[in-house]
Design a protein around this motif. Structure first.
Motif, mmCIF file in Angstrom:
data_model
loop_
_atom_site.group_PDB
_atom_site.id
_atom_site.type_symbol
_atom_site.label_atom_id
_atom_site.label_comp_id
_atom_site.label_asym_id
_atom_site.label_seq_id
_atom_site.Cartn_x
_atom_site.Cartn_y
_atom_site.Cartn_z
ATOM 1 N N HIS A 68 0.830 -1.214 0.000
ATOM 2 C CA HIS A 68 0.000 0.000 0.000
ATOM 3 C C HIS A 68 0.866 1.266 0.000
ATOM 4 O O HIS A 68 1.664 1.468 0.917
ATOM 5 C CB HIS A 68 -0.932 -0.014 1.225
ATOM 6 C CG HIS A 68 -1.866 1.142 1.262
ATOM 7 N ND1 HIS A 68 -2.089 1.893 2.386
ATOM 8 C CD2 HIS A 68 -2.626 1.708 0.288
ATOM 9 C CE1 HIS A 68 -2.961 2.845 2.115
ATOM 10 N NE2 HIS A 68 -3.296 2.763 0.842
ATOM 11 N N PRO A 69 0.701 2.145 -1.002
ATOM 12 C CA PRO A 69 1.513 3.369 -1.050
ATOM 13 C C PRO A 69 1.296 4.271 0.164
ATOM 14 O O PRO A 69 2.163 5.069 0.503
ATOM 15 C CB PRO A 69 1.036 4.061 -2.335
ATOM 16 C CG PRO A 69 0.402 2.983 -3.156
ATOM 17 C CD PRO A 69 -0.185 2.017 -2.182
ATOM 18 N N ASP A 100 -8.670 6.113 -9.645
ATOM 19 C CA ASP A 100 -9.477 5.038 -10.241
ATOM 20 C C ASP A 100 -8.717 3.710 -10.208
ATOM 21 O O ASP A 100 -9.313 2.651 -10.028
ATOM 22 C CB ASP A 100 -9.854 5.393 -11.682
ATOM 23 C CG ASP A 100 -10.878 6.526 -11.722
ATOM 24 O OD1 ASP A 100 -11.497 6.797 -10.670
ATOM 25 O OD2 ASP A 100 -11.034 7.149 -12.787
ATOM 26 N N ASP A 101 -7.391 3.807 -10.357
ATOM 27 C CA ASP A 101 -6.561 2.594 -10.297
ATOM 28 C C ASP A 101 -6.699 1.928 -8.930
ATOM 29 O O ASP A 101 -6.799 0.706 -8.831
ATOM 30 C CB ASP A 101 -5.073 2.947 -10.518
ATOM 31 C CG ASP A 101 -4.774 3.198 -11.990
ATOM 32 O OD1 ASP A 101 -5.667 2.917 -12.825
ATOM 33 O OD2 ASP A 101 -3.674 3.689 -12.294
ATOM 34 N N ALA A 102 -6.691 2.786 -7.879
ATOM 35 C CA ALA A 102 -6.811 2.262 -6.515
ATOM 36 C C ALA A 102 -8.176 1.586 -6.346
ATOM 37 O O ALA A 102 -8.276 0.510 -5.741
ATOM 38 C CB ALA A 102 -6.640 3.390 -5.508
ATOM 39 N N LYS A 103 -9.226 2.213 -6.909
ATOM 40 C CA LYS A 103 -10.583 1.642 -6.797
ATOM 41 C C LYS A 103 -10.681 0.328 -7.565
ATOM 42 O O LYS A 103 -11.392 -0.584 -7.167
ATOM 43 C CB LYS A 103 -11.608 2.652 -7.301
ATOM 44 C CG LYS A 103 -11.837 3.761 -6.272
ATOM 45 C CD LYS A 103 -12.651 4.891 -6.814
ATOM 46 C CE LYS A 103 -12.552 6.069 -5.835
ATOM 47 N NZ LYS A 103 -12.919 7.331 -6.436
ATOM 48 N N GLU A 104 -9.959 0.254 -8.670
ATOM 49 C CA GLU A 104 -9.931 -0.967 -9.481
ATOM 50 C C GLU A 104 -9.222 -2.081 -8.706
ATOM 51 O O GLU A 104 -9.658 -3.229 -8.702
ATOM 52 C CB GLU A 104 -9.192 -0.635 -10.797
ATOM 53 C CG GLU A 104 -9.399 -1.611 -11.940
ATOM 54 C CD GLU A 104 -10.846 -1.866 -12.315
ATOM 55 O OE1 GLU A 104 -11.661 -0.919 -12.291
ATOM 56 O OE2 GLU A 104 -11.161 -3.035 -12.610
ATOM 57 N N LEU A 105 -8.143 -1.673 -8.026
ATOM 58 C CA LEU A 105 -7.340 -2.610 -7.237
ATOM 59 C C LEU A 105 -8.151 -3.237 -6.100
ATOM 60 O O LEU A 105 -7.951 -4.400 -5.730
ATOM 61 C CB LEU A 105 -6.128 -1.847 -6.673
ATOM 62 C CG LEU A 105 -4.941 -2.639 -6.162
ATOM 63 C CD1 LEU A 105 -4.341 -3.483 -7.277
ATOM 64 C CD2 LEU A 105 -3.884 -1.676 -5.620
ATOM 65 N N LEU A 106 -9.087 -2.427 -5.575
ATOM 66 C CA LEU A 106 -9.951 -2.888 -4.473
ATOM 67 C C LEU A 106 -10.581 -4.240 -4.792
ATOM 68 O O LEU A 106 -10.581 -5.149 -3.964
ATOM 69 C CB LEU A 106 -11.092 -1.886 -4.282
ATOM 70 C CG LEU A 106 -11.005 -0.815 -3.211
ATOM 71 C CD1 LEU A 106 -12.265 0.012 -3.217
ATOM 72 C CD2 LEU A 106 -10.792 -1.438 -1.848
#
Ligand code: HEM
Length: 134
Positions: free
Chosen positions: A40-41, A66-72
């Motif tokens: 986690h950054p 959005d990348d973080a939300k996709e990663l979720l």
């Protein structure tokens, strides 16, 4: 590993609250972030602090990409029964009427602060004037 079908209670999710087994709740879904802690950054500490509570606001407040939300999605292990979530403490801001009266009493104090030295000066002059007359 998104299953989405299993429904957990808040207490069940909250039991996974340490470095070797860490689940968090975001928007009614449970995420097993154990593997993600090191990656986690934002650091593992914030994720561990986000366990044992509804971390939706924490996640949103950071403004994750959005990348973080996709990663979720990768870490989703199921849903959370929303009726089992602890209630958030309600913050009630002061009402408009009370802040209005605060404002008016504040300006009354300012006027007094301005008038009081003038009044004292006036009394001093008056005393000097009448003192000289006698
Ligand atoms: C499974 C859940 C989460 C995932 C997948 C995730 C993912 C990410 C990713 C990819 C970033 C890099 C920036 C971006 O792309 O937005 C990030 C940054 C960050 N995250 Fe998360 N995050 C999660 C949960 C949380 C939670 C619950 C918090 C609690 C406050 C949090 C706090 C932060 C912070 C403070 C940063 C900024 C780091 C920096 O820029 O210095 N994250 N997260």
């Amino acid at each position: 590993m998104a299953s989405g079908s299993k429904v957990f209670t808040f207490d069940e999710v909250a039991q996974h609250n340490h470095k070797k087994d860490c689940w968090i709740i975001i928007s009614g879904k449970a995420y097993d972030v154990t593997e993600f802690l090191e990656e986690h950054p934002g650091g593992d500490e914030v994720l561990l602090l986000a366990a044992e509570k509804d971390a939706t606001d924490d996640f949103e407040d950071v403004g994750h990409s959005d990348d973080a939300k996709e990663l979720l999605k990768k870490y989703c292990v199921g849903e959370v029964d929303l009726s089992t979530l602890p209630e958030k403490p309600n913050y009630k801001p002061p009402t408009h009427s009370s802040s209005q009266s605060d404002q008016s009493s504040g300006s009354a104090v300012k006027i007094l602060q301005f008038l009081l030295p003038l009044l004292i000066l006036g009394i001093a002059f008056a005393l000097q004037f009448y003192g000289k007359k006698k």
